[in-house]
Scaffold this motif. Structure first.
Motif, PDB file in Angstrom:
ATOM      1  N   GLU A  42      -4.843  -5.351  -2.801  1.00  0.00           N
ATOM      2  CA  GLU A  42      -5.886  -5.857  -1.912  1.00  0.00           C
ATOM      3  C   GLU A  42      -5.809  -7.371  -1.727  1.00  0.00           C
ATOM      4  O   GLU A  42      -6.143  -7.888  -0.658  1.00  0.00           O
ATOM      5  CB  GLU A  42      -7.261  -5.444  -2.442  1.00  0.00           C
ATOM      6  N   SER A  43      -5.392  -8.101  -2.754  1.00  0.00           N
ATOM      7  CA  SER A  43      -5.304  -9.556  -2.626  1.00  0.00           C
ATOM      8  C   SER A  43      -4.215  -9.937  -1.620  1.00  0.00           C
ATOM      9  O   SER A  43      -4.393 -10.879  -0.835  1.00  0.00           O
ATOM     10  CB  SER A  43      -5.022 -10.195  -3.985  1.00  0.00           C
ATOM     11  N   LEU A  71      -3.199  -8.026   0.875  1.00  0.00           N
ATOM     12  CA  LEU A  71      -3.742  -7.659   2.184  1.00  0.00           C
ATOM     13  C   LEU A  71      -4.679  -8.740   2.712  1.00  0.00           C
ATOM     14  O   LEU A  71      -4.611  -9.118   3.886  1.00  0.00           O
ATOM     15  CB  LEU A  71      -4.494  -6.330   2.092  1.00  0.00           C
ATOM     16  N   CYS A 123      -2.841   0.007  -3.847  1.00  0.00           N
ATOM     17  CA  CYS A 123      -3.217  -0.986  -2.832  1.00  0.00           C
ATOM     18  C   CYS A 123      -3.301  -2.365  -3.472  1.00  0.00           C
ATOM     19  O   CYS A 123      -4.020  -2.559  -4.452  1.00  0.00           O
ATOM     20  CB  CYS A 123      -4.551  -0.616  -2.187  1.00  0.00           C
ATOM     21  N   HIS A 125      -9.568   4.866   4.951  1.00  0.00           N
ATOM     22  CA  HIS A 125      -8.221   5.169   4.461  1.00  0.00           C
ATOM     23  C   HIS A 125      -7.492   6.156   5.352  1.00  0.00           C
ATOM     24  O   HIS A 125      -6.276   6.179   5.389  1.00  0.00           O
ATOM     25  CB  HIS A 125      -8.264   5.684   3.025  1.00  0.00           C
ATOM     26  N   TYR A 163       0.849  -1.189   0.000  1.00  0.00           N
ATOM     27  CA  TYR A 163       0.000   0.000   0.000  1.00  0.00           C
ATOM     28  C   TYR A 163       0.881   1.234   0.000  1.00  0.00           C
ATOM     29  O   TYR A 163       1.926   1.275   0.657  1.00  0.00           O
ATOM     30  CB  TYR A 163      -0.893  -0.001   1.241  1.00  0.00           C
ATOM     31  N   TRP A 189      -5.928   7.107  -1.982  1.00  0.00           N
ATOM     32  CA  TRP A 189      -5.534   5.735  -2.270  1.00  0.00           C
ATOM     33  C   TRP A 189      -4.580   5.754  -3.457  1.00  0.00           C
ATOM     34  O   TRP A 189      -4.993   5.776  -4.598  1.00  0.00           O
ATOM     35  CB  TRP A 189      -6.758   4.886  -2.612  1.00  0.00           C
ATOM     36  N   THR A 242      -8.479  -6.550   6.507  1.00  0.00           N
ATOM     37  CA  THR A 242      -9.602  -5.958   5.790  1.00  0.00           C
ATOM     38  C   THR A 242      -9.420  -4.457   5.786  1.00  0.00           C
ATOM     39  O   THR A 242      -9.194  -3.857   6.835  1.00  0.00           O
ATOM     40  CB  THR A 242     -10.938  -6.311   6.476  1.00  0.00           C
ATOM     41  N   MET A 243      -9.504  -3.857   4.601  1.00  0.00           N
ATOM     42  CA  MET A 243      -9.281  -2.419   4.501  1.00  0.00           C
ATOM     43  C   MET A 243     -10.351  -1.657   5.249  1.00  0.00           C
ATOM     44  O   MET A 243     -11.544  -1.855   5.048  1.00  0.00           O
ATOM     45  CB  MET A 243      -9.275  -1.981   3.027  1.00  0.00           C
TER      46      MET A 243
END
Length: 320
Positions: free
Chosen positions: A211-212, A214, A209, A224, A198, A206, A220-221
């Motif tokens: 996300e996968s 993370l 990121c 921000h 990130y 943002w 879990t986001m």
């Protein structure tokens, strides 16, 4: 004020200009009309051919509207002016953003706007036979103007490369430059083989990121605003580095250490807390509040870390 009042009449004229310029309905309102008039410095007593192109920030625009048109706006409406009028003026090619200093940081309080020179020409002719021709000329080149303005804005972005070869663009400014240094100078030195998870951005919030990745770490986001500026994952040691880029505020103090610990409590990796500073002078302003069990990295001395970690690093080290 009655319809015959010069202030009311001038606002109505400005609304007509916005309509002629093809602005969306959401920007054909009194606030936007006053923004246009302010950018033209067109007080009620001036004819349209006296319009000029001053540099004006959001607060000066609001002050101008109150002074010349008796339209007071509360200070907390600044963002409405910025996001619901000026952003659209820029996108439509009606206004320029920071033409005096294009690399001014996105969040600078000194940000200013100016009417686009090609747009100035049409309003100056309002009420004359030339108005329609000048308006048509502007509308004919507006698409080109928007493209021309987009290119220097792109060039002013700070390029950031991640391991996969994907390019990330950050808004200009000292904060983004320090984020870039964390990824390109700190990461390779202290987290070889690390993966950028990130990178925040002051302009978009943002910046990048993964996300996968993370999700694979059990994260879990959330909001921000609570995220650290940079996160880098060390797969060899199963560490997640949480770094704050400190240019004007925001080191990992005791409060932030606890906040991040709670935010990432479900993370499957070990957490490493880092406060990054551009130079020692900035670090000296904050060193008394740096949290124990954290690290400090200074960009202009990139090969060293300052450890606030007690006995973990006590012991002799070889000169090499």
């Amino acid at each position: 004020m009655s319809n015959n009042d010069p202030k009311t009449q001038r606002i109505q004229e400005a609304l007509g200009v916005l309509d002629d310029l093809g602005m969306p309905r959401a920007q054909r309102n009194e606030r936007s009309a006053l923004c246009l008039l302010a950018l033209l410095d067109l007080t009620p007593d001036k004819p349209w051919n006296a319009a000029t192109d001053p540099l004006m920030g959001i607060t000066p625009i609001m002050d101008w509207a109150r002074l010349h048109y008796e339209k007071p706006y509360a200070p907390n409406t600044r963002e409405t002016f910025r996001r619901q009028t000026m952003h659209q003026f820029i996108q439509a090619g009606l206004a320029l953003y920071n033409p005096d200093q294009p690399d001014r940081p996105v969040n600078s309080p000194n940000a200013v706007y100016q009417i686009e020179p090609a747009c100035l020409d049409a309003p100056q002719a309002l009420g004359t036979e030339e108005y329609a021709m000048r308006l048509a000329n502007f509308l004919a080149v507006r698409g080109t103007l928007v493209a021309q303005q987009a290119m220097p804005r792109w060039m002013r972005m700070v390029p950031l490369w991640v391991a996969s070869g994907q390019e990330v663009l950050l808004s200009p400014g000292h904060h983004s430059a320090l984020i870039k240094a964390l990824c390109e100078e700190f990461g390779p030195r202290f987290i070889p083989g690390g993966q950028l998870v990130y990178a925040g951005d002051t302009g978009k919030k943002w910046g990048y990121c993964n996300e996968s990745l993370l999700a694979s770490l059990g994260i879990t986001m959330g909001a921000h605003g609570k995220m650290p500026d940079v996160m880098i994952y060390d797969p060899d040691r199963s560490w997640l580095i949480l770094a704050e880029a400190v240019t004007s505020h925001g080191p990992v103090d005791a409060k932030r250490h606890q906040e991040l610990s709670e935010l990432f409590q479900d993370c499957g990796a070990g957490l490493v807390f880092v406060s990054a500073f551009p130079d020692r002078r900035t670090f000296n302003k904050y060193q008394e509040v740096i949290s124990w069990e954290s690290e400090v990295w200074i960009a202009d001395h990139p090969s060293h870390l300052i450890h606030f970690n007690g006995v973990r690093f006590l012991g002799p080290y070889s000169a090499g």
